[in-house]
Design a protein around this motif. Structure first.
Motif, PDB file in Angstrom:
ATOM      1  N   MET A 217       0.840  -1.186   0.000  1.00  0.00           N
ATOM      2  CA  MET A 217       0.000   0.000   0.000  1.00  0.00           C
ATOM      3  C   MET A 217       0.882   1.245   0.000  1.00  0.00           C
ATOM      4  O   MET A 217       1.251   1.782   1.046  1.00  0.00           O
ATOM      5  CB  MET A 217      -0.938  -0.034   1.205  1.00  0.00           C
ATOM      6  N   GLU A 218       1.232   1.701  -1.212  1.00  0.00           N
ATOM      7  CA  GLU A 218       2.155   2.822  -1.380  1.00  0.00           C
ATOM      8  C   GLU A 218       1.474   4.059  -1.947  1.00  0.00           C
ATOM      9  O   GLU A 218       1.849   5.180  -1.594  1.00  0.00           O
ATOM     10  CB  GLU A 218       3.291   2.412  -2.322  1.00  0.00           C
ATOM     11  N   GLU A 219       0.528   3.874  -2.855  1.00  0.00           N
ATOM     12  CA  GLU A 219      -0.068   5.007  -3.568  1.00  0.00           C
ATOM     13  C   GLU A 219      -1.568   5.079  -3.302  1.00  0.00           C
ATOM     14  O   GLU A 219      -2.272   4.059  -3.338  1.00  0.00           O
ATOM     15  CB  GLU A 219       0.161   4.880  -5.075  1.00  0.00           C
ATOM     16  N   LEU A 220      -2.043   6.290  -3.062  1.00  0.00           N
ATOM     17  CA  LEU A 220      -3.470   6.553  -2.916  1.00  0.00           C
ATOM     18  C   LEU A 220      -3.835   7.611  -3.948  1.00  0.00           C
ATOM     19  O   LEU A 220      -3.526   8.796  -3.777  1.00  0.00           O
ATOM     20  CB  LEU A 220      -3.784   7.035  -1.502  1.00  0.00           C
ATOM     21  N   SER A 221      -4.459   7.167  -5.037  1.00  0.00           N
ATOM     22  CA  SER A 221      -4.742   8.045  -6.170  1.00  0.00           C
ATOM     23  C   SER A 221      -6.146   8.626  -6.031  1.00  0.00           C
ATOM     24  O   SER A 221      -7.142   7.964  -6.309  1.00  0.00           O
ATOM     25  CB  SER A 221      -4.611   7.249  -7.481  1.00  0.00           C
ATOM     26  N   LEU A 222      -6.212   9.877  -5.600  1.00  0.00           N
ATOM     27  CA  LEU A 222      -7.475  10.583  -5.384  1.00  0.00           C
ATOM     28  C   LEU A 222      -7.325  12.013  -5.872  1.00  0.00           C
ATOM     29  O   LEU A 222      -6.273  12.625  -5.701  1.00  0.00           O
ATOM     30  CB  LEU A 222      -7.834  10.639  -3.890  1.00  0.00           C
ATOM     31  N   GLY A 223      -8.379  12.544  -6.445  1.00  0.00           N
ATOM     32  CA  GLY A 223      -8.388  13.949  -6.797  1.00  0.00           C
ATOM     33  C   GLY A 223      -8.170  14.205  -8.268  1.00  0.00           C
ATOM     34  O   GLY A 223      -7.285  13.621  -8.892  1.00  0.00           O
ATOM     35  N   MET A 224      -9.018  15.096  -8.800  1.00  0.00           N
ATOM     36  CA  MET A 224      -8.915  15.516 -10.192  1.00  0.00           C
ATOM     37  C   MET A 224      -8.914  17.040 -10.222  1.00  0.00           C
ATOM     38  O   MET A 224      -8.750  17.693  -9.190  1.00  0.00           O
ATOM     39  CB  MET A 224     -10.036  14.892 -11.011  1.00  0.00           C
ATOM     40  N   SER A 225      -9.090  17.599 -11.408  1.00  0.00           N
ATOM     41  CA  SER A 225      -8.891  19.047 -11.555  1.00  0.00           C
ATOM     42  C   SER A 225      -9.753  19.872 -10.605  1.00  0.00           C
ATOM     43  O   SER A 225      -9.329  20.935 -10.142  1.00  0.00           O
ATOM     44  CB  SER A 225      -9.175  19.462 -13.006  1.00  0.00           C
TER      45      SER A 225
END
Length: 252
Positions: A217-225
Protein backbone atom coordinates in the motif's frame (compact mmCIF):
# COMPACT_ATOMS: atom_id res chain seq x y z
CA UNK A 1 -6.56 -0.16 -36.35
CA UNK A 2 -7.05 2.87 -34.11
CA UNK A 3 -5.20 6.05 -34.85
CA UNK A 4 -3.40 8.49 -32.60
CA UNK A 5 -5.57 11.64 -32.41
CA UNK A 6 -4.48 14.34 -34.83
CA UNK A 7 -4.20 17.89 -33.59
CA UNK A 8 -6.72 20.32 -35.00
CA UNK A 9 -5.76 23.98 -35.13
CA UNK A 10 -7.90 24.56 -32.04
CA UNK A 11 -6.20 21.82 -30.04
CA UNK A 12 -2.79 22.84 -31.35
CA UNK A 13 -3.28 26.27 -29.82
CA UNK A 14 -4.15 24.68 -26.46
CA UNK A 15 -1.07 22.49 -26.37
CA UNK A 16 1.53 25.12 -27.11
CA UNK A 17 4.43 24.13 -24.84
CA UNK A 18 4.46 27.50 -23.10
CA UNK A 19 0.74 27.26 -22.29
CA UNK A 20 1.19 23.76 -20.86
CA UNK A 21 4.23 24.91 -18.89
CA UNK A 22 2.22 27.75 -17.37
CA UNK A 23 -0.65 25.42 -16.45
CA UNK A 24 1.74 22.93 -14.85
CA UNK A 25 3.38 25.74 -12.86
CA UNK A 26 -0.06 26.85 -11.63
CA UNK A 27 -0.92 23.28 -10.62
CA UNK A 28 2.35 22.94 -8.72
CA UNK A 29 1.64 26.15 -6.80
CA UNK A 30 -1.80 24.80 -5.88
CA UNK A 31 -0.21 21.53 -4.74
CA UNK A 32 2.25 23.46 -2.59
CA UNK A 33 -0.58 25.44 -0.98
CA UNK A 34 -2.58 22.27 -0.25
CA UNK A 35 0.49 20.55 1.19
CA UNK A 36 1.22 23.57 3.37
CA UNK A 37 -2.31 23.35 4.76
CA UNK A 38 -1.91 19.61 5.43
CA UNK A 39 1.69 19.86 6.68
CA UNK A 40 2.87 17.62 3.88
CA UNK A 41 5.83 17.67 1.47
CA UNK A 42 4.87 18.50 -2.15
CA UNK A 43 7.38 15.88 -3.30
CA UNK A 44 4.91 13.26 -2.01
CA UNK A 45 2.43 14.16 -4.75
CA UNK A 46 2.60 12.63 -8.24
CA UNK A 47 0.79 14.30 -11.14
CA UNK A 48 -0.78 11.98 -13.70
CA UNK A 49 -1.51 14.00 -16.85
CA UNK A 50 -4.70 12.59 -18.35
CA UNK A 51 -3.74 12.62 -22.01
CA UNK A 52 -6.67 10.60 -23.39
CA UNK A 53 -7.88 11.97 -26.77
CA UNK A 54 -5.01 14.48 -26.89
CA UNK A 55 -2.38 14.18 -29.65
CA UNK A 56 1.24 13.24 -29.18
CA UNK A 57 2.22 16.91 -29.14
CA UNK A 58 0.52 17.12 -25.75
CA UNK A 59 2.80 14.39 -24.38
CA UNK A 60 5.87 16.24 -25.64
CA UNK A 61 4.64 19.48 -24.08
CA UNK A 62 3.98 17.68 -20.79
CA UNK A 63 7.43 16.10 -20.73
CA UNK A 64 9.00 19.48 -21.48
CA UNK A 65 7.13 20.81 -18.43
CA UNK A 66 8.58 18.15 -16.17
CA UNK A 67 5.77 15.59 -16.24
CA UNK A 68 6.46 11.87 -16.28
CA UNK A 69 3.12 10.05 -15.87
CA UNK A 70 0.42 10.04 -18.56
CA UNK A 71 -3.02 8.43 -18.31
CA UNK A 72 -5.06 6.81 -21.07
CA UNK A 73 -8.46 5.10 -20.95
CA UNK A 74 -8.68 3.49 -24.39
CA UNK A 75 -6.56 0.37 -24.80
CA UNK A 76 -5.81 0.77 -28.50
CA UNK A 77 -5.02 4.46 -28.13
CA UNK A 78 -2.60 3.57 -25.34
CA UNK A 79 -1.00 0.97 -27.60
CA UNK A 80 -0.55 3.44 -30.45
CA UNK A 81 0.83 6.19 -28.25
CA UNK A 82 3.23 3.85 -26.47
CA UNK A 83 4.53 2.64 -29.81
CA UNK A 84 5.07 6.26 -30.83
CA UNK A 85 6.73 7.17 -27.52
CA UNK A 86 7.83 4.07 -25.58
CA UNK A 87 7.09 3.89 -21.90
CA UNK A 88 9.49 3.18 -19.10
CA UNK A 89 9.09 -0.59 -19.37
CA UNK A 90 10.54 -0.35 -22.88
CA UNK A 91 13.31 2.06 -21.96
CA UNK A 92 11.36 5.23 -22.71
CA UNK A 93 11.12 8.55 -20.89
CA UNK A 94 7.46 8.45 -19.83
CA UNK A 95 5.24 6.22 -17.67
CA UNK A 96 2.03 5.16 -19.38
CA UNK A 97 -0.87 4.44 -17.03
CA UNK A 98 -4.16 2.87 -18.08
CA UNK A 99 -6.82 4.60 -16.01
CA UNK A 100 -10.09 3.40 -17.56
CA UNK A 101 -12.40 0.42 -17.23
CA UNK A 102 -10.91 -2.56 -19.02
CA UNK A 103 -12.67 -5.17 -21.12
CA UNK A 104 -10.86 -8.47 -20.62
CA UNK A 105 -10.35 -8.96 -24.36
CA UNK A 106 -8.14 -5.84 -24.30
CA UNK A 107 -5.87 -7.15 -21.52
CA UNK A 108 -3.17 -7.98 -24.05
CA UNK A 109 -2.69 -4.31 -24.87
CA UNK A 110 -2.23 -3.42 -21.21
CA UNK A 111 0.26 -6.22 -20.59
CA UNK A 112 2.32 -5.18 -23.61
CA UNK A 113 2.13 -1.39 -23.43
CA UNK A 114 1.05 -0.07 -20.00
CA UNK A 115 3.62 0.64 -17.33
CA UNK A 116 0.81 0.69 -14.74
CA UNK A 117 -2.83 -0.38 -14.62
CA UNK A 118 -4.79 1.92 -12.32
CA UNK A 119 -8.30 0.45 -12.50
CA UNK A 120 -8.22 -3.13 -11.18
CA UNK A 121 -11.73 -3.82 -9.97
CA UNK A 122 -12.65 -7.50 -10.28
CA UNK A 123 -11.23 -11.04 -10.12
CA UNK A 124 -12.15 -11.46 -13.78
CA UNK A 125 -9.96 -8.54 -14.85
CA UNK A 126 -7.20 -9.64 -12.45
CA UNK A 127 -7.17 -13.13 -13.92
CA UNK A 128 -7.01 -11.85 -17.50
CA UNK A 129 -4.21 -9.40 -16.73
CA UNK A 130 -2.24 -11.93 -14.71
CA UNK A 131 -2.37 -14.40 -17.60
CA UNK A 132 -1.30 -11.79 -20.15
CA UNK A 133 1.42 -10.37 -17.93
CA UNK A 134 2.82 -13.89 -17.47
CA UNK A 135 2.95 -14.35 -21.24
CA UNK A 136 4.88 -11.08 -21.47
CA UNK A 137 7.25 -12.16 -18.69
CA UNK A 138 6.50 -9.21 -16.44
CA UNK A 139 4.86 -8.17 -13.20
CA UNK A 140 2.29 -5.41 -13.79
CA UNK A 141 1.98 -2.68 -11.14
CA UNK A 142 -1.68 -1.97 -10.38
CA UNK A 143 -3.97 0.22 -8.34
CA UNK A 144 -7.27 -1.22 -7.15
CA UNK A 145 -10.27 0.97 -7.98
CA UNK A 146 -12.89 1.56 -5.31
CA UNK A 147 -16.36 2.92 -5.99
CA UNK A 148 -16.26 5.30 -3.07
CA UNK A 149 -19.21 7.40 -4.28
CA UNK A 150 -21.57 4.43 -4.52
CA UNK A 151 -22.72 5.65 -7.93
CA UNK A 152 -24.05 3.11 -10.42
CA UNK A 153 -22.33 5.22 -13.10
CA UNK A 154 -18.85 4.55 -11.72
CA UNK A 155 -16.73 1.42 -11.79
CA UNK A 156 -14.84 0.00 -8.84
CA UNK A 157 -15.23 -2.34 -5.92
CA UNK A 158 -17.70 -1.55 -3.14
CA UNK A 159 -15.68 -0.37 -0.12
CA UNK A 160 -16.92 -3.26 1.99
CA UNK A 161 -15.48 -5.77 -0.54
CA UNK A 162 -12.06 -4.15 -0.89
CA UNK A 163 -9.97 -5.92 1.73
CA UNK A 164 -11.28 -9.36 0.77
CA UNK A 165 -10.40 -8.62 -2.86
CA UNK A 166 -6.91 -7.50 -1.88
CA UNK A 167 -6.47 -10.85 -0.14
CA UNK A 168 -7.33 -12.69 -3.37
CA UNK A 169 -4.64 -10.73 -5.23
CA UNK A 170 -2.12 -13.11 -3.70
CA UNK A 171 -3.41 -15.59 -6.30
CA UNK A 172 -2.03 -13.41 -9.14
CA UNK A 173 1.77 -13.44 -8.96
CA UNK A 174 2.17 -11.37 -12.13
CA UNK A 175 0.23 -8.46 -10.64
CA UNK A 176 1.66 -6.18 -7.97
CA UNK A 177 -0.98 -4.06 -6.26
CA UNK A 178 0.69 -0.82 -5.18
CA UNK A 179 -2.30 1.02 -3.74
CA UNK A 180 -5.82 2.30 -4.34
CA UNK A 181 -7.64 4.63 -6.72
CA UNK A 182 -11.08 6.23 -6.57
CA UNK A 183 -13.12 8.97 -8.19
CA UNK A 184 -15.28 10.99 -5.85
CA UNK A 185 -18.71 12.29 -6.74
CA UNK A 186 -18.63 15.30 -9.05
CA UNK A 187 -19.66 18.41 -7.15
CA UNK A 188 -19.30 22.16 -7.48
CA UNK A 189 -18.03 22.35 -3.90
CA UNK A 190 -15.00 20.09 -3.28
CA UNK A 191 -15.74 20.15 0.46
CA UNK A 192 -18.77 17.98 -0.26
CA UNK A 193 -16.52 15.03 -1.16
CA UNK A 194 -14.06 15.37 1.70
CA UNK A 195 -15.80 12.50 3.57
CA UNK A 196 -15.29 10.23 0.55
CA UNK A 197 -11.57 11.01 0.42
CA UNK A 198 -11.33 10.50 4.18
CA UNK A 199 -13.03 7.10 3.89
CA UNK A 200 -10.54 6.09 1.18
CA UNK A 201 -7.63 6.97 3.48
CA UNK A 202 -9.18 4.78 6.17
CA UNK A 203 -9.45 1.88 3.72
CA UNK A 204 -5.87 2.48 2.58
CA UNK A 205 -4.47 2.56 6.11
CA UNK A 206 -6.66 -0.29 7.31
CA UNK A 207 -5.25 -3.07 5.15
CA UNK A 208 -2.34 -5.12 6.50
CA UNK A 209 -0.21 -5.76 3.42
CA UNK A 210 2.55 -7.46 5.41
CA UNK A 211 0.75 -10.78 4.99
CA UNK A 212 0.28 -10.45 1.24
CA UNK A 213 3.35 -10.69 -1.04
CA UNK A 214 1.44 -9.25 -4.00
CA UNK A 215 0.25 -6.07 -2.25
CA UNK A 216 2.09 -2.96 -1.06
CA UNK A 217 0.00 0.00 0.00
CA UNK A 218 2.15 2.82 -1.38
CA UNK A 219 -0.07 5.01 -3.57
CA UNK A 220 -3.47 6.55 -2.92
CA UNK A 221 -4.74 8.04 -6.17
CA UNK A 222 -7.48 10.58 -5.38
CA UNK A 223 -8.39 13.95 -6.80
CA UNK A 224 -8.92 15.52 -10.19
CA UNK A 225 -8.89 19.05 -11.56
CA UNK A 226 -11.89 20.22 -9.53
CA UNK A 227 -11.07 18.70 -6.14
CA UNK A 228 -7.40 17.75 -5.87
CA UNK A 229 -6.54 20.19 -3.07
CA UNK A 230 -9.05 18.52 -0.75
CA UNK A 231 -7.80 15.10 -1.85
CA UNK A 232 -4.22 16.08 -0.95
CA UNK A 233 -5.34 17.37 2.42
CA UNK A 234 -6.93 13.96 3.07
CA UNK A 235 -3.88 11.91 2.10
CA UNK A 236 -3.78 11.49 -1.67
CA UNK A 237 -0.34 10.77 -3.12
CA UNK A 238 -1.39 10.92 -6.78
CA UNK A 239 -3.73 13.28 -8.64
CA UNK A 240 -5.16 12.89 -12.15
CA UNK A 241 -5.38 16.11 -14.14
CA UNK A 242 -6.50 16.68 -17.72
CA UNK A 243 -7.96 20.09 -18.43
CA UNK A 244 -5.80 21.72 -15.75
CA UNK A 245 -2.78 20.79 -17.86
CA UNK A 246 -3.88 20.47 -21.47
CA UNK A 247 -6.91 22.77 -21.56
CA UNK A 248 -10.46 21.79 -22.57
CA UNK A 249 -10.67 18.37 -24.17
CA UNK A 250 -11.99 18.15 -27.73
CA UNK A 251 -14.25 15.18 -28.46
CA UNK A 252 -15.31 13.95 -31.89
Amino acid sequence: MSQIPEATAEIQEQIEPEAVRERVATVRHRIEDACRTANRDPSEITIVAVSKTFPMQSIAAGVASGLLHFGENRARELRDKEKARPGQMHGGDVIWRFIGHLQTNKAKYIARHADWFDALDSPRVAEALDERAAKNDRVLPCLVQVNISGSDQKYGLPPEDLHAFLDTCADYPHLHVRGLMAMASFTENPEDVRPQFRRMKELFDGYDANKNPCVDMEELSLGMSNDFEVAIEEGSTMIRLGSSIFGPRQYD
